[in-house]
Write an enzyme that holds these catalytic residues in place. Sequence first.
Site, short mmCIF file in Angstrom:
data_model
loop_
_atom_site.label_atom_id
_atom_site.label_comp_id
_atom_site.label_asym_id
_atom_site.label_seq_id
_atom_site.Cartn_x
_atom_site.Cartn_y
_atom_site.Cartn_z
N CYS A 2 -13.62 -3.77 11.68
CA CYS A 2 -14.93 -4.35 11.46
C CYS A 2 -15.57 -3.62 10.29
O CYS A 2 -15.10 -2.58 9.87
CB CYS A 2 -15.80 -4.15 12.70
N ARG A 27 -12.75 -6.75 5.91
CA ARG A 27 -12.45 -5.98 7.11
C ARG A 27 -12.49 -6.84 8.36
O ARG A 27 -12.19 -6.37 9.47
CB ARG A 27 -13.44 -4.82 7.27
N TRP A 74 -14.15 -8.23 13.51
CA TRP A 74 -12.78 -8.70 13.63
C TRP A 74 -12.41 -8.40 15.08
O TRP A 74 -12.22 -7.25 15.46
CB TRP A 74 -11.91 -7.90 12.66
N ASN A 100 -17.31 0.33 14.50
CA ASN A 100 -15.96 -0.01 14.03
C ASN A 100 -15.02 0.98 14.71
O ASN A 100 -15.29 2.17 14.74
CB ASN A 100 -15.91 0.14 12.51
N GLY A 101 -13.92 0.46 15.27
CA GLY A 101 -12.98 1.34 15.97
C GLY A 101 -12.75 0.82 17.37
O GLY A 101 -13.01 -0.35 17.66
N GLU A 479 8.31 -5.96 -3.21
CA GLU A 479 6.87 -6.14 -3.40
C GLU A 479 6.57 -7.60 -3.76
O GLU A 479 5.58 -8.18 -3.28
CB GLU A 479 6.37 -5.18 -4.48
N LYS A 483 4.12 -10.05 -1.66
CA LYS A 483 2.96 -10.73 -2.27
C LYS A 483 2.98 -12.22 -1.92
O LYS A 483 1.97 -12.79 -1.56
CB LYS A 483 3.05 -10.53 -3.78
N GLU A 486 2.07 -12.73 1.72
CA GLU A 486 0.66 -12.42 1.99
C GLU A 486 -0.28 -13.55 1.61
O GLU A 486 -1.18 -13.89 2.37
CB GLU A 486 0.22 -11.16 1.22
N HIS A 502 26.02 -9.47 1.74
CA HIS A 502 26.25 -8.95 3.10
C HIS A 502 25.34 -9.64 4.12
O HIS A 502 25.09 -9.09 5.19
CB HIS A 502 26.05 -7.44 3.13
N LYS A 601 -7.86 -5.32 4.15
CA LYS A 601 -7.57 -4.49 2.97
C LYS A 601 -7.26 -3.04 3.34
O LYS A 601 -6.34 -2.46 2.82
CB LYS A 601 -8.75 -4.54 2.00
C1 G6P Z 1 -3.06 -3.17 3.92
C2 G6P Z 1 -3.34 -3.94 2.64
C3 G6P Z 1 -2.22 -3.73 1.64
C4 G6P Z 1 -2.02 -2.24 1.39
C5 G6P Z 1 -1.78 -1.49 2.70
C6 G6P Z 1 -1.83 0.01 2.49
O1 G6P Z 1 -1.98 -3.75 4.57
O2 G6P Z 1 -3.49 -5.32 2.90
O3 G6P Z 1 -2.53 -4.38 0.42
O4 G6P Z 1 -0.94 -2.06 0.53
O5 G6P Z 1 -2.80 -1.80 3.65
O6 G6P Z 1 -3.12 0.37 2.10
P1 G6P Z 1 -3.49 1.69 1.32
O7 G6P Z 1 -4.97 1.60 1.14
O8 G6P Z 1 -3.08 2.84 2.18
O9 G6P Z 1 -2.76 1.67 0.03
#
Ligand code: G6P
Length: 606
Positions: A2, A27, A74, A100-101, A479, A483, A486, A502, A601
Amino acid sequence: MCGIVGYIGDGESLPVLLTGLKALEYRGYDSAGVAIFSRGAVKEKKSLGRINVLEAATKGGDFSGSTGIAHTRWATHGVPSEANAHPHRDCGRRVFVVHNGIIENYRELKEYLIGRGHKFLSETDTESVAHLIEDFLKDGRDFKDALFAALKMIKGAYALALVDSNDPEKLYAARLSSPLVVGVGAGEYFLASDPSALIGRTKDIIYLKDGEVAVVRRDNIEIVNFENVPTPYEIIKLEWNLEEAQKGKYPHFMLKEIFEGPEVVRAAFRGRINAKDGAVKLGGLELIPEKLKGIKRLVIAACGTSYYAGLIGEYFFEEIADIPVEVQFASEFRYRREPFDPGTAVLAVSQSGETADTLAALRKAKENGLLTLGIVNVVGSTIARETDAGIYNHAGPEIGVASTKAFLSQVTCLLLMALYLAKDKTGQSALLRELENIPGKIEKILAQAPLIEKLSEKYQDSQNFLFLGRRYNYPTALEGALKLKEVSYIHAEGCGAGEMKHGPLAMIGPDFPTLAIAPQNGISDKINSNLEEIKARRGPIVAIATENDESLGSLASDLIRVPATLEPLEPLLTVIPLQLFAYYAGVKKGYDVDKPRNLAKSVTVE
Ligand code: G6P
């Protein structure tokens, strides 16, 4: 997770709270609420859905008041509903709280409090905090004392912002394992889960530490531990500006942040390199030269995109600095029982500096007496503070949930750190000279955005994608697949090209395209043979190839060109088309690419 915002000052609190909540929407955004306090009255509003619903609901109403708390939720305990939205309060409408938590022992607390006559209005864990404080207030304690007593009974993780409606000249905050910052203004203070919520309001930030309580008045702040003993704090200057936190001419933050790539790489090496002499200067590491010399093995611990950047770092540290590396998901590292020898150092890579698993990995390393290093973007964040030494990314705020510019900046920082730790400096000058050319080369790739957009349109009906690469481009492929998943929700799998036969090759056919990262380098022949195997199964191939390389023409259905560079620097170029491809795929499907469903995020819960 949150998001929390709080305000106390001379101004009106509602606009501050709403803009802050919007910045924290990443968040969580299933419901939101505010409580504003003035002249003995409490004005509350809660709504289901995003912050603009709350904003509309407060428009035209009387929400004036210069003390307030607000929350974007959330859901964890209880469905998204107005009743479960924060702020929560006690029976007597005196104690108002946003949280939050997770309060782990809330069931016991709730049962105990119901037994003592309290009436609960929501299914949340948070509400128990308000009633518990009320219960202690009944003993005749003052608010601060009642808060301490409650905090001692609560188990779990929390960032709390609270107001005693009998005394709205004070805002209270408490933190344990969930991030919370205080923004210092002129005649005003702010609270927020993350400093990005305060951009444009103040650059002066205090990070509350675990086990601290802040009592904030409009003109002063007192920070104490749970025993009411004052604790020292530092005001950190955040060099982020409002422009960086706004979309500007771009339709989405994700696109804006991809286009910031050249500047982000420049910002990471600015003032840190002297290409002519092959020298790298990293102020953050200079204080511990002896400890750095003692590193015999490095464990890189990270999550998500930062983990993939770490996998590229593995090649840097091994090939440039001659240090053996293991990269681990922080969530695995924290629970793994492995033998450590004293020469092991742990490097945490984190954009936010608040990811719960990465923080736990770091703390485990410290418990084992290991040297801890960090590469962190958010200045003053928990991970940055808790590492023994480290460097900042200087990438500016990253708002899009799917990380793009932070990845580039992490890869650049990992390279710089490897160069810095290398004992043999041969060849460094050439690498650094080429690093200085990278921003210009990224510009050239960004200029092809319209072509990449067309390609993502061509493949928009594909349900699956395979991403291939080798060596430095293997983590880049992982990566790229992440992406695409996501932001477009298309299933994608990243694979080392040599490993494809394989298993993943079994899936290949006309409906299963491959995105191959195949620049011309020492391993091109090998990857070309892997692509032959795909072509033989009539799998379409989109290849990322070096300018003027004609060898892929007969293999690939489509080509994206990147300028030639030195192999270790390739990911800084080859990831750009992958980011753009994912972005356009998500946009074409009509998804909110800045806030992909179910994702957040900074993941501050386990
Ligand atoms: C979340 C975000 C990702 C990020 C990951 C690690 O999953 O959506 O984009 O790479 O956390 O976050 P950090 O802030 O530790 O790089």
